[in-house]
Enzyme design. Structure first.
Site, PDB file in Angstrom:
ATOM      1  N   LYS A 109       0.830  -1.225  -0.023  1.00  0.00           N
ATOM      2  CA  LYS A 109       0.013   0.002   0.058  1.00  0.00           C
ATOM      3  C   LYS A 109       0.862   1.282   0.079  1.00  0.00           C
ATOM      4  O   LYS A 109       0.385   2.235  -0.304  1.00  0.00           O
ATOM      5  CB  LYS A 109      -1.025   0.035   1.248  1.00  0.00           C
ATOM      6  N   GLY A 110       1.943   0.986   0.231  1.00  0.00           N
ATOM      7  CA  GLY A 110       2.966   2.207   0.565  1.00  0.00           C
ATOM      8  C   GLY A 110       3.083   3.080  -0.198  1.00  0.00           C
ATOM      9  O   GLY A 110       3.214   4.495  -0.258  1.00  0.00           O
ATOM     10  N   GLU A 129       8.070   2.396  -5.885  1.00  0.00           N
ATOM     11  CA  GLU A 129       7.994   2.145  -4.578  1.00  0.00           C
ATOM     12  C   GLU A 129       8.207   3.156  -3.720  1.00  0.00           C
ATOM     13  O   GLU A 129       8.810   3.990  -3.936  1.00  0.00           O
ATOM     14  CB  GLU A 129       9.168   1.092  -4.414  1.00  0.00           C
ATOM     15  N   ASP A 130       7.620   3.240  -2.406  1.00  0.00           N
ATOM     16  CA  ASP A 130       7.739   4.341  -1.378  1.00  0.00           C
ATOM     17  C   ASP A 130       9.264   4.280  -1.093  1.00  0.00           C
ATOM     18  O   ASP A 130       9.829   5.388  -0.900  1.00  0.00           O
ATOM     19  CB  ASP A 130       6.657   4.035  -0.255  1.00  0.00           C
ATOM     20  N   ASP A 148      14.885  -0.537   0.813  1.00  0.00           N
ATOM     21  CA  ASP A 148      15.357  -0.618   2.300  1.00  0.00           C
ATOM     22  C   ASP A 148      16.419  -1.852   1.935  1.00  0.00           C
ATOM     23  O   ASP A 148      17.583  -1.536   1.508  1.00  0.00           O
ATOM     24  CB  ASP A 148      14.381  -1.176   3.389  1.00  0.00           C
ATOM     25  N   LYS A 207      17.229   3.796   1.089  1.00  0.00           N
ATOM     26  CA  LYS A 207      18.231   3.716   2.499  1.00  0.00           C
ATOM     27  C   LYS A 207      19.341   2.638   2.116  1.00  0.00           C
ATOM     28  O   LYS A 207      19.393   1.565   2.275  1.00  0.00           O
ATOM     29  CB  LYS A 207      17.434   3.141   3.559  1.00  0.00           C
ATOM     30  N   PHE A 234      13.865   4.762  10.442  1.00  0.00           N
ATOM     31  CA  PHE A 234      12.522   4.320  10.397  1.00  0.00           C
ATOM     32  C   PHE A 234      11.380   5.414  10.240  1.00  0.00           C
ATOM     33  O   PHE A 234      11.324   6.149  11.147  1.00  0.00           O
ATOM     34  CB  PHE A 234      11.930   3.090  11.493  1.00  0.00           C
ATOM     35  N   VAL A 235      10.885   5.568   8.857  1.00  0.00           N
ATOM     36  CA  VAL A 235      10.226   6.723   8.522  1.00  0.00           C
ATOM     37  C   VAL A 235       8.647   6.337   8.199  1.00  0.00           C
ATOM     38  O   VAL A 235       8.479   5.046   7.862  1.00  0.00           O
ATOM     39  CB  VAL A 235      10.756   7.499   7.259  1.00  0.00           C
ATOM     40  N   ASP A 237       4.062   3.509   6.581  1.00  0.00           N
ATOM     41  CA  ASP A 237       3.314   3.347   8.012  1.00  0.00           C
ATOM     42  C   ASP A 237       4.149   2.759   8.799  1.00  0.00           C
ATOM     43  O   ASP A 237       5.258   1.882   8.844  1.00  0.00           O
ATOM     44  CB  ASP A 237       2.200   2.294   7.755  1.00  0.00           C
ATOM     45  N   ARG A 288       0.114   6.732   7.708  1.00  0.00           N
ATOM     46  CA  ARG A 288       0.200   6.750   6.099  1.00  0.00           C
ATOM     47  C   ARG A 288      -0.025   7.879   5.598  1.00  0.00           C
ATOM     48  O   ARG A 288       0.059   8.528   4.508  1.00  0.00           O
ATOM     49  CB  ARG A 288      -0.627   5.684   5.492  1.00  0.00           C
TER      50      ARG A 288
HETATM   51  P1  IMP Z   1      12.788  -3.778   1.603  1.00  0.00           P
HETATM   52  O1  IMP Z   1      12.175  -5.037   1.103  1.00  0.00           O
HETATM   53  O2  IMP Z   1      13.713  -4.168   2.910  1.00  0.00           O
HETATM   54  O3  IMP Z   1      13.417  -3.176   0.306  1.00  0.00           O
HETATM   55  O4  IMP Z   1      11.732  -3.064   2.017  1.00  0.00           O
HETATM   56  C1  IMP Z   1      10.828  -2.343   1.174  1.00  0.00           C
HETATM   57  C2  IMP Z   1       9.402  -2.272   1.821  1.00  0.00           C
HETATM   58  O5  IMP Z   1       9.467  -2.277   3.397  1.00  0.00           O
HETATM   59  C3  IMP Z   1       9.009  -1.003   1.730  1.00  0.00           C
HETATM   60  O6  IMP Z   1       8.127  -0.782   0.621  1.00  0.00           O
HETATM   61  C4  IMP Z   1       8.130  -0.493   2.816  1.00  0.00           C
HETATM   62  O7  IMP Z   1       6.839  -1.028   2.849  1.00  0.00           O
HETATM   63  C5  IMP Z   1       8.825  -1.079   4.110  1.00  0.00           C
HETATM   64  N1  IMP Z   1       9.745  -0.386   4.655  1.00  0.00           N
HETATM   65  C6  IMP Z   1      11.193  -0.324   4.644  1.00  0.00           C
HETATM   66  N2  IMP Z   1      11.549   0.701   5.405  1.00  0.00           N
HETATM   67  C7  IMP Z   1      10.548   1.233   6.008  1.00  0.00           C
HETATM   68  C8  IMP Z   1      10.370   2.281   6.828  1.00  0.00           C
HETATM   69  O8  IMP Z   1      11.508   3.002   7.358  1.00  0.00           O
HETATM   70  N3  IMP Z   1       9.348   2.991   7.062  1.00  0.00           N
HETATM   71  C9  IMP Z   1       8.265   2.187   6.876  1.00  0.00           C
HETATM   72  N4  IMP Z   1       8.352   1.253   5.966  1.00  0.00           N
HETATM   73  C10 IMP Z   1       9.425   0.814   5.428  1.00  0.00           C
HETATM   74 MG    MG Z   2       5.844  -0.900   0.327  1.00  0.00          MG
END
Ligand code: IMP
Ligand code: MG
Length: 191
Positions: A54-55, A110-111, A114, A144, A165-166, A172, A178
């Site tokens: 949803k992000g 993507e939002d 990470d 990040k 963590f944002v 969210d 959100r």
């Molecule tokens: P990744 O798979 O670790 O790259 O994470 C991607 C997903 O994790 C993002 O699309 C977010 O939904 C969630 N996420 C990662 N870091 C944060 C954060 O700092 N705040 C909120 N959601 C996060």
């Molecule tokens: Mg996401």
């Protein structure tokens, strides 16, 4: 609503520290929008922007209006990775696209990027390529880099940020925040 000090039921005491102001997000989104139009200069080549639920919903909604060319948009939902499923290699796309991507430029939105594990283990990018998308790109509002575990090639990035963590602007903490129009850092309070 006062977000400065909140203790939501069932959540550890925390507060939200303002991090990226609404006007700075707007500014950057309009820059990325123009950047995207330049990257896909051929009007006769369809561009499909795909938000990951949803992000990315809030970012995608603003971004599509900042791209000065014709675009289509859609959403996909991917299951969040868990340590138990991470090595299973299954495609975990929970909500697929409504229409074919064949012959279209697809830009996944993507939002926040990470660890990169969501994009890697959902096989979303590979899946889109195998369905004959003309190209597959990635656009993230936040990156990040310090947290990356697998390499993901990103074509458009809003802001590179430290390992905070944002929340807000679609992102969210336990489904909260959100709807903030700015991006904040979640700070956990001593008890
Ligand atoms: P990744 O798979 O670790 O790259 O994470 C991607 C997903 O994790 C993002 O699309 C977010 O939904 C969630 N996420 C990662 N870091 C944060 C954060 O700092 N705040 C909120 N959601 C996060
Ligand atoms: Mg996401």
């Amino acid at each position: 609503m006062d977000e400065s000090t909140v203790s939501r039921m069932h959540l550890p005491a925390h507060r939200i520290l303002p991090f990226i102001e609404s006007k700075d997000i707007k500014q950057r989104v309009s820059e990325i929008g123009r950047e995207i139009a330049v990257a896909y200069p051929h009007q006769d080549e369809p561009l499909l922007m795909v938000g990951i639920l949803k992000g990315a919903a809030v970012f995608l909604a603003d971004l599509v209006r900042a791209v000065p060319r014709q675009v289509e948009y859609d959403f996909v939902a991917v299951s969040s990775y868990g340590s138990s499923t991470m090595s299973s290699g299954e495609v975990r796309i929970l909500k697929d696209l409504d229409a074919s991507v064949a012959g279209k430029h697809v830009l996944v939105v993507e939002d926040i990027l990470d660890t990169g594990l969501t994009l890697r283990f959902s096989y979303l990018l590979e899946n889109l390529k195998s369905r004959n998308a003309r190209s597959v790109g990635v656009c993230v509002l936040l990156d990040k880099p310090a947290r990356r575990k697998v390499a993901i090639e990103v074509q458009h990035c809003g802001f590179a940020i430290p390992d905070y963590f944002v929340v807000g602007y679609g992102m969210d903490y336990a489904e909260q925040y959100r709807n903030l129009d700015y991006i904040g850092i979640v700070e956990f309070l001593e008890r």
